[in-house]
Write an enzyme that holds these catalytic residues in place. Sequence first.
Site, PDB file in Angstrom:
ATOM      1  N   THR A   1       0.829  -1.216   0.000  1.00  0.00           N
ATOM      2  CA  THR A   1       0.000   0.000   0.000  1.00  0.00           C
ATOM      3  C   THR A   1       0.857   1.258   0.000  1.00  0.00           C
ATOM      4  OG1 THR A   1      -0.184  -0.171   2.400  1.00  0.00           O
ATOM      5  CG2 THR A   1      -2.033  -1.018   1.094  1.00  0.00           C
TER       6      THR A   1
ATOM      7  N   LEU B   1      -4.048   2.540 -12.067  1.00  0.00           N
ATOM      8  CA  LEU B   1      -2.624   2.734 -12.392  1.00  0.00           C
ATOM      9  C   LEU B   1      -1.866   1.410 -12.376  1.00  0.00           C
ATOM     10  CD1 LEU B   1      -1.500   6.023 -10.611  1.00  0.00           C
ATOM     11  CD2 LEU B   1      -1.286   5.459 -13.045  1.00  0.00           C
TER      12      LEU B   1
ATOM     13  N   SER C   1      -9.327 -19.028   0.990  1.00  0.00           N
ATOM     14  CA  SER C   1      -9.239 -19.376   2.415  1.00  0.00           C
ATOM     15  C   SER C   1     -10.099 -20.603   2.679  1.00  0.00           C
ATOM     16  CB  SER C   1      -9.759 -18.205   3.245  1.00  0.00           C
ATOM     17  OG  SER C   1     -10.097 -18.618   4.553  1.00  0.00           O
TER      18      SER C   1
ATOM     19  N   TYR D   1     -16.121 -12.288   4.858  1.00  0.00           N
ATOM     20  CA  TYR D   1     -14.909 -13.000   4.403  1.00  0.00           C
ATOM     21  C   TYR D   1     -15.298 -14.197   3.538  1.00  0.00           C
ATOM     22  CZ  TYR D   1      -9.978 -14.497   4.961  1.00  0.00           C
ATOM     23  OH  TYR D   1      -8.658 -14.842   4.758  1.00  0.00           O
TER      24      TYR D   1
ATOM     25  N   LYS E   1     -14.228 -14.612  -0.349  1.00  0.00           N
ATOM     26  CA  LYS E   1     -13.279 -15.692  -0.636  1.00  0.00           C
ATOM     27  C   LYS E   1     -13.941 -16.768  -1.519  1.00  0.00           C
ATOM     28  CE  LYS E   1      -9.496 -14.277   1.336  1.00  0.00           C
ATOM     29  NZ  LYS E   1      -8.394 -13.774   0.490  1.00  0.00           N
TER      30      LYS E   1
HETATM   31  P1  NAP Z   1      -1.337  -9.853   6.164  1.00  0.00           P
HETATM   32  O1  NAP Z   1      -0.152 -10.378   6.912  1.00  0.00           O
HETATM   33  O2  NAP Z   1      -2.325  -9.037   6.904  1.00  0.00           O
HETATM   34  O3  NAP Z   1      -0.815  -9.058   4.870  1.00  0.00           O
HETATM   35  C1  NAP Z   1      -1.786  -8.480   4.020  1.00  0.00           C
HETATM   36  C2  NAP Z   1      -1.139  -7.950   2.751  1.00  0.00           C
HETATM   37  O4  NAP Z   1      -2.183  -7.339   1.968  1.00  0.00           O
HETATM   38  C3  NAP Z   1      -0.080  -6.884   3.004  1.00  0.00           C
HETATM   39  O5  NAP Z   1       0.943  -7.026   2.072  1.00  0.00           O
HETATM   40  C4  NAP Z   1      -0.838  -5.589   2.787  1.00  0.00           C
HETATM   41  O6  NAP Z   1      -0.039  -4.491   2.324  1.00  0.00           O
HETATM   42  C5  NAP Z   1      -1.841  -5.975   1.703  1.00  0.00           C
HETATM   43  N1  NAP Z   1      -3.010  -5.102   1.802  1.00  0.00           N
HETATM   44  C6  NAP Z   1      -3.764  -4.857   2.902  1.00  0.00           C
HETATM   45  N2  NAP Z   1      -4.682  -3.908   2.639  1.00  0.00           N
HETATM   46  C7  NAP Z   1      -4.491  -3.542   1.340  1.00  0.00           C
HETATM   47  C8  NAP Z   1      -5.108  -2.592   0.493  1.00  0.00           C
HETATM   48  N3  NAP Z   1      -6.062  -1.748   0.929  1.00  0.00           N
HETATM   49  N4  NAP Z   1      -4.667  -2.473  -0.786  1.00  0.00           N
HETATM   50  C9  NAP Z   1      -3.666  -3.285  -1.238  1.00  0.00           C
HETATM   51  N5  NAP Z   1      -3.026  -4.183  -0.467  1.00  0.00           N
HETATM   52  C10 NAP Z   1      -3.439  -4.315   0.806  1.00  0.00           C
HETATM   53  O7  NAP Z   1      -2.164 -11.074   5.520  1.00  0.00           O
HETATM   54  P2  NAP Z   1      -1.776 -12.625   5.308  1.00  0.00           P
HETATM   55  O8  NAP Z   1      -2.154 -13.361   6.515  1.00  0.00           O
HETATM   56  O9  NAP Z   1      -0.389 -12.732   4.790  1.00  0.00           O
HETATM   57  O10 NAP Z   1      -2.838 -13.035   4.176  1.00  0.00           O
HETATM   58  C11 NAP Z   1      -2.508 -13.044   2.791  1.00  0.00           C
HETATM   59  C12 NAP Z   1      -3.673 -13.636   2.018  1.00  0.00           C
HETATM   60  O11 NAP Z   1      -3.950 -14.974   2.465  1.00  0.00           O
HETATM   61  C13 NAP Z   1      -4.987 -12.865   2.203  1.00  0.00           C
HETATM   62  O12 NAP Z   1      -5.695 -12.859   1.005  1.00  0.00           O
HETATM   63  C14 NAP Z   1      -5.724 -13.672   3.256  1.00  0.00           C
HETATM   64  O13 NAP Z   1      -7.106 -13.483   3.190  1.00  0.00           O
HETATM   65  C15 NAP Z   1      -5.297 -15.076   2.876  1.00  0.00           C
HETATM   66  N6  NAP Z   1      -5.386 -16.024   3.998  1.00  0.00           N
HETATM   67  C16 NAP Z   1      -4.671 -15.839   5.143  1.00  0.00           C
HETATM   68  C17 NAP Z   1      -4.781 -16.773   6.180  1.00  0.00           C
HETATM   69  C18 NAP Z   1      -4.009 -16.645   7.463  1.00  0.00           C
HETATM   70  O14 NAP Z   1      -4.206 -17.487   8.365  1.00  0.00           O
HETATM   71  N7  NAP Z   1      -3.136 -15.675   7.637  1.00  0.00           N
HETATM   72  C19 NAP Z   1      -5.618 -17.868   6.030  1.00  0.00           C
HETATM   73  C20 NAP Z   1      -6.352 -18.012   4.846  1.00  0.00           C
HETATM   74  C21 NAP Z   1      -6.208 -17.085   3.835  1.00  0.00           C
HETATM   75  P3  NAP Z   1       0.601  -3.405   3.380  1.00  0.00           P
HETATM   76  O15 NAP Z   1       1.727  -4.123   4.080  1.00  0.00           O
HETATM   77  O16 NAP Z   1       1.080  -2.302   2.544  1.00  0.00           O
HETATM   78  O17 NAP Z   1      -0.499  -3.026   4.323  1.00  0.00           O
END
Ligand code: NAP
Length: 236
Positions: free
Chosen positions: A33, A60, A129, A142, A146
């Site tokens: 971001t 963009l 997810s 969610y 998803k």
């Molecule tokens: P995370 O640690 O919270 O990281 C989220 C990422 O998304 C960061 O790089 C963040 O960028 C970006 N992001 C957040 N808000 C945004 C916005 N408004 N515009 C563009 N980018 C944005 O999440 P994570 O746990 O790694 O999850 C990654 C993916 O896996 C997600 O789609 C999540 O739903 C999915 N997932 C996660 C889990 C889990 O247990 N963690 C389980 C199932 C699925 P910034 O750093 O710039 O904020």
Amino acid sequence: MKNVLITGASRGIGYAIAEAFKHNGWNVIGTATHKNSTNENIHVDQWIYADFTVDSHLDLLCQEIGDLSYLDACVNNAGINIIKKQNLVSKDDFSMMNKINLESPYFISAIAAQKMSELNGGKIVNLSSIWSVVTKEHRSLYSTFKTGLLGLTRAMAIEWAKQNILINAISPGFVNTELTQKSLSAEQQEDMAKKVPLGRFADPSEIAKAVLFLCSEKNTYITGQNIVIDGGFTIR
Ligand code: NAP
């Protein structure tokens, strides 16, 4: 050198995915971001800053994807979670979740597939997810988006098959990232880990290696699938 675009490469699973691709010799284009999200990261060759809640940022980003000389893989990883009782979900919550978790992957994938079709094809992976295949209370937003991502995965897998673009979803269970720490208290995390047959949450690298496989030359015939990586949580 192969080019991959990874959204949300600054933290968590996206960070691990970027690291895995980099270690395998790919050129990594990552989104975040803003600049402050990316200071510590060395595994991304080129950053594109885009907040997906801002329409002009998405426009963009799509333009920059269109301007790339070629693209081999695209990983729609950026995502947020809003956990609320359905009656308390506002239109702003709905719109924010839609923009980040579905609308952006939709338009990014469209332009990415167009770019891939100009050469020999490519691979797209969408991070869904387990809450797309099972669900629980307060996950209506969610689960809605998803699950929508699975519809997009299947529809695009058909639409772009003739251009040799293979499109899949990965559905992680509980992964040790900031998103999980925000979504569950320490006590809830401990309780949930006991419910996972393998007895623990995943490390982000365990999701990343599956994404890398799906995007690699080793994946020649998997398309339109949702691959659940949850330590056995959803089979109980
Ligand atoms: P995370 O640690 O919270 O990281 C989220 C990422 O998304 C960061 O790089 C963040 O960028 C970006 N992001 C957040 N808000 C945004 C916005 N408004 N515009 C563009 N980018 C944005 O999440 P994570 O746990 O790694 O999850 C990654 C993916 O896996 C997600 O789609 C999540 O739903 C999915 N997932 C996660 C889990 C889990 O247990 N963690 C389980 C199932 C699925 P910034 O750093 O710039 O904020």
